[in-house]
Design an enzyme around this catalytic site. Structure first.
Site, PDB file in Angstrom:
ATOM      1  N   GLY A 188       1.591   5.358   1.058  1.00  0.00           N
ATOM      2  CA  GLY A 188       1.592   6.005   2.360  1.00  0.00           C
ATOM      3  C   GLY A 188       2.815   5.698   3.179  1.00  0.00           C
ATOM      4  O   GLY A 188       2.946   6.179   4.304  1.00  0.00           O
TER       5      GLY A 188
ATOM      6  N   THR B 263      11.421  47.973  15.477  1.00  0.00           N
ATOM      7  CA  THR B 263      12.424  47.164  16.156  1.00  0.00           C
ATOM      8  C   THR B 263      12.867  47.889  17.416  1.00  0.00           C
ATOM      9  O   THR B 263      12.374  48.978  17.729  1.00  0.00           O
ATOM     10  CB  THR B 263      13.659  46.920  15.256  1.00  0.00           C
ATOM     11  OG1 THR B 263      14.372  48.158  15.118  1.00  0.00           O
ATOM     12  CG2 THR B 263      13.266  46.387  13.890  1.00  0.00           C
TER      13      THR B 263
ATOM     14  N   GLY C 148       0.818  -1.197   0.000  1.00  0.00           N
ATOM     15  CA  GLY C 148       0.000   0.000   0.000  1.00  0.00           C
ATOM     16  C   GLY C 148       0.855   1.252   0.000  1.00  0.00           C
ATOM     17  O   GLY C 148       1.989   1.258   0.483  1.00  0.00           O
TER      18      GLY C 148
ATOM     19  N   HIS D  27       0.216   1.126   9.360  1.00  0.00           N
ATOM     20  CA  HIS D  27      -0.991   1.514   8.628  1.00  0.00           C
ATOM     21  C   HIS D  27      -1.925   2.340   9.495  1.00  0.00           C
ATOM     22  O   HIS D  27      -3.120   2.424   9.223  1.00  0.00           O
ATOM     23  CB  HIS D  27      -1.731   0.269   8.119  1.00  0.00           C
ATOM     24  CG  HIS D  27      -0.910  -0.571   7.210  1.00  0.00           C
ATOM     25  ND1 HIS D  27      -0.302  -1.733   7.621  1.00  0.00           N
ATOM     26  CD2 HIS D  27      -0.564  -0.389   5.914  1.00  0.00           C
ATOM     27  CE1 HIS D  27       0.370  -2.246   6.601  1.00  0.00           C
ATOM     28  NE2 HIS D  27       0.233  -1.448   5.560  1.00  0.00           N
TER      29      HIS D  27
END
Length: 565
Positions: A58, A485, A56, A221
């Site tokens: 991923g 600043t 798979g 997974h």
């Protein structure tokens, strides 16, 4: 869910197009979500043993990132966390296998085993000799699941390397399969998640974790781990993971291993480096020799924060496979380990001020004023942190608190002369104040100290030294009045101080006027759009908040109010 995708169904093909666009040695297999080597010979008899893997999507850079000379010949990508079809695997086998046959390296998940296994049978039926090696390296369930039934996780990348090197060296299919299977049997891995991941098609996390919880022994997974425990320091988590691995794989004194520190997708290099540091120390304490080590993201679980650790027992032959050259774009290199950390001694090019046996009379007052600044910075830490967090990075309060501690730590000899005291203060603040404030204050103090070293230390001298320090700040950072600043407080203060002294005011009176000018300048920053510094990234959104650096100037100027007596 926020992800840089176009549509969930387009994620995998579009991802592979992007990968291959930057990998000259790779090609896409027409009509399939398969990446193949671009240099596969057309003649079947000219092809060596083909090594394939996948699963798979991923888990990037796995598996497409390991396609290249010396590693995989093809990687088959399924949908996110879903096994590719047997037809896709078979198409990949046909594309890269020749008469020498093919080896499929499969992580131990049901879908992968079924589809890769079926594809192997179909390939054999077509006359392509095909073998399958299953990787089951997750030791998290060591007490409840027999080794053959464990999950396959990041250790599969090392099996890719061993098998790919063997194939590149001309080994037969039986030899390549044997080396891959032996490497898989010598592997042990375990992971920890600090949070879940989100599958694009699902649109929500696979599980939830509390702020103070981590998941031990998770899969890749998004599935939950074997136990949920309280968050611990990195060293303790590393010890837990490695203790399980060395127990299960029977790794002990005298053994030689390769170590892989793998990020799960959402872990920055900073944290992985801390994990690596402890992993190496843990193994050294047990007499285990780490021959090779790699640190990075090699097999991820989308954006999951966390890591896994892998140990592979090695001998000279297996080490040679790991060291063999490869053009696979995601392989990190030889993984050389520094056996002895080198620390180069530091030398200061700036001599410290030795002081004088008898401090000048006014120095008691100078020291008291400096200590008053330290007290003021400590008292204002929370306020400055809050201001800086709203339009900066939030570190100013802590930085100046460190500066306060540095002022108090200065030795007696530092307070002998005005020039010497300013030099020592500049050096102390340079070393102890982080971010931009440290360099600014150090530069101002050192510039003023150089001026006072050769000029009379009277009201006019102090005023001119202050003016020169402010000029140094402006030169260093490039800021001018109106940029929002600290210069917006410093510049009017310096101009007022010099003018008031010239008009005959005492130093104390002139300083009080200068402090009021600084206060007005700091307040004016509330309506300014920032043009420099981190606040400039906010643009108009910074309006309504005074600049924290300018406010800090007012704080220490008020603390110094008694310097002129």
């Amino acid at each position: 869910m926020k992800k840089l995708v176009n549509a969930p169904r387009a994620v995998v093909p579009e991802m592979l197009e992007g990968f291959v666009a930057l990998a000259p040695g790779q090609a896409l297999l027409e009509g399939e979500t398969v990446v193949v080597r671009a240099d596969v010979p057309a003649a079947l008899g000219a092809r060596k043993v083909a090594v394939l893997s996948g699963g798979g999507s991923g888990h990037e850079p796995a598996h497409a990132g390991y396609v290249g000379t010396g590693m995989l010949h093809a990687a088959v990508a399924g949908d996110v966390f879903t096994s590719p079809s047997a037809d896709a695997v078979l198409a990949a086998i046909r594309a890269v296998a020749g008469t020498a046959g093919a080896l499929l390296i499969v992580k131990n998940y049901t879908g992968d085993r079924l589809n890769f296994g079926l594809a192997a049978e179909l390939a054999r039926a077509e006359g392509i000799t095909t073998e399958v090696v299953v990787v089951a390296d997750d030791v998290a369930l060591l007490a409840t699941v027999e080794p053959a039934r464990r999950r396959g996780i990041a250790g599969v990348v090392l099996v890719h390397k061993v098998a790919g090197a063997a194939a590149a060296a001309g080994a037969s299919l039986a030899e390549v399969a044997r080396e891959a299977a032996e490497a898989a049997a010598a592997l042990g891995s375990m992971g920890v998640a600090l949070g879940p991941c989100t599958v694009p098609a699902a649109g929500r996390p696979g599980f939830t974790l509390g702020d103070g919880e981590v998941e031990l022994g998770l899969g890749i997974h998004g599935e939950q781990g074997v136990s949920r425990v309280a968050m611990q320091p990195a060293d303790a988590l590393v010890d837990t993971l490695l203790s399980a691995i060395v127990e299960d794989r029977k790794v002990g004194r005298g053994d030689r291993v390769a170590l892989m520190v793998n990020g799960l997708g959402g872990t920055p290099p900073m944290e992985l480096a801390i994990v690596t540091r402890r992993a190496l120390a843990f193994l050294a304490e047990r007499g285990v020799t780490v021959e090779r080590a790699w640190q990075g993201t090699f097999l991820s679980a989308l954006e999951m924060p966390g890591c896994s650790l892998t140990l592979l027992k090695v001998d000279d032959a297996r080490l040679a496979r790991l060291d063999a050259p490869t053009e696979a774009p995601a392989w990190p290199g030889r993984g050389q380990v520094v056996t002895r950390r080198q620390v180069v001694p530091a030398r200061s090019a700036l001599p410290t001020v030795q002081g004088h046996p008898k401090p000048q009379p006014e120095m008691a007052q100078v020291r008291a004023a400096a200590l008053a600044v330290a007290d003021a910075w400590d008292a204002a830490e929370a306020r400055l942190t809050e201001l800086d967090s709203r339009a900066g990075d939030g570190d100013l309060g802590l930085s100046l608190a460190r500066g306060a501690a540095a002022i108090r730590a200065l030795p007696e000899r530092a307070w002998a002369t005005p020039s010497g005291a300013l030099t020592e203060l500049g050096q102390a603040l340079r070393r102890n104040i982080g971010g931009s404030s440290g360099p600014f204050y150090a530069t101002a103090l050192l510039r003023a100290a150089r001026y006072l070293a050769s000029k009379p230390v009277d009201a006019a001298g102090w005023a001119k030294a202050f003016e020169m320090g402010v000029e140094a700040v402006s030169e260093l950072g490039g800021a001018r009045p109106g940029d929002r600043t600290m210069v917006d407080a410093l510049h009017p203060a310096a101009a007022t101080l010099v003018r008031a002294v010239k008009e005959g005011r005492t130093l104390g009176e002139a300083w009080a006027e200068a402090t009021r000018a600084a206060e007005q300048g700091a307040e004016a920053t509330t309506g300014m759009s920032p043009r420099l510094g981190r606040a400039s990234y906010l643009g108009e959104r910074a309006k309504g908040i005074p600049d924290a650096g300018a406010v800090a100037v007012v704080i220490w100027m008020k603390a110094l109010g008694g310097i002129g007596g």
